[in-house]
Design an enzyme around this catalytic site. Sequence first.
Site, PDB file in Angstrom:
ATOM      1  N   GLU A 117       0.831  -1.203   0.000  1.00  9.89           N
ATOM      2  CA  GLU A 117       0.000   0.000   0.000  1.00  9.89           C
ATOM      3  C   GLU A 117       0.869   1.257   0.000  1.00  9.89           C
ATOM      4  O   GLU A 117       1.954   1.271   0.605  1.00  9.89           O
ATOM      5  CB  GLU A 117      -0.945   0.081   1.214  1.00  9.89           C
ATOM      6  CG  GLU A 117      -2.335  -0.432   0.958  1.00  9.89           C
ATOM      7  CD  GLU A 117      -2.484  -1.910   1.214  1.00  9.89           C
ATOM      8  OE1 GLU A 117      -3.520  -2.482   0.848  1.00  9.89           O
ATOM      9  OE2 GLU A 117      -1.546  -2.488   1.789  1.00  9.89           O
ATOM     10  N   THR A 118       0.362   2.260  -0.688  1.00 10.74           N
ATOM     11  CA  THR A 118       0.880   3.620  -0.604  1.00 10.74           C
ATOM     12  C   THR A 118      -0.237   4.497  -0.069  1.00 10.74           C
ATOM     13  O   THR A 118      -1.371   4.436  -0.557  1.00 10.74           O
ATOM     14  CB  THR A 118       1.350   4.127  -1.975  1.00 10.74           C
ATOM     15  OG1 THR A 118       2.436   3.304  -2.431  1.00 10.74           O
ATOM     16  CG2 THR A 118       1.818   5.574  -1.903  1.00 10.74           C
TER      17      THR A 118
END
Length: 268
Positions: free
Chosen positions: A46-47
């Site tokens: 995830e970002t």
Amino acid sequence: MSVELWQVDAFADAPFTGNPAAVCLLPAAADAGWAQRVAAEMNLSETAFVVPRQDGAFDLCWFTPATEVDLCGHATLASAHVLWEAGRLPLGDTARFHTRSGLLTASREGEWIVLDFPARPAAPAAMPEALAPALGVTASHVGRSVDDLLVVVDDPAAVRAMTPDLGAVARVPVRGVIVTAAGDREGIDFISRFFGPASGVPEDPVTGSAHCTLAPYWSERLGRTELTGYQASARGGTVRVALRGDRVQLAGRAVTVLRGSLLAGPPA
């Protein structure tokens, strides 16, 4: 326009353990298409994209390399860690995040960061026909939460040794598959692994949001509301959980491993 970018190992007490998340600090909301391209470039599970609000809270969203997700624990923990480390939020203040899953908060307790998340209990469900051979383990219980399939196994060694057919797992119409067993080490109440190939995450190292499902299950089974889980991926990570009605508190530590500038900022 360049923007500030950090990489943090979440649910970790040392670099290169736990779950790495990128955190992008933005002055204003950015186009979702640009955010998705950044997440694909970072190629982490995830970002997170953090935008300040006038009321002192923050807007927060999360993208895998393939899609935006409704809830993410480790990148929320990483985002709070970055806000305190970067001086965007005083150390004693609670971080308040407005997200697709409602208001989430993060507070500091010594070296630990405590997240307040919604519980996502799993109702009993049937095992999808193709999933059992794909996982290669024998399930004693199967449940379905709002996002994920929960597969309970009696043998923790089998969970640790799993090498699932991720192509077959990806065809199951869920965000991911949580596989769990009772703890097999002192101080660990349960272990788990999380596979989300359909969401662009073949195996997630430590999945905070999965513990929103694990906490209700193991709390009922073990008769306690405060437990310690260990996600037995190659990197591994510890998550303390506390069930509080329809909420779950998730506690972990975080380590900054990189900070710099993303030169290809959002289009004006």
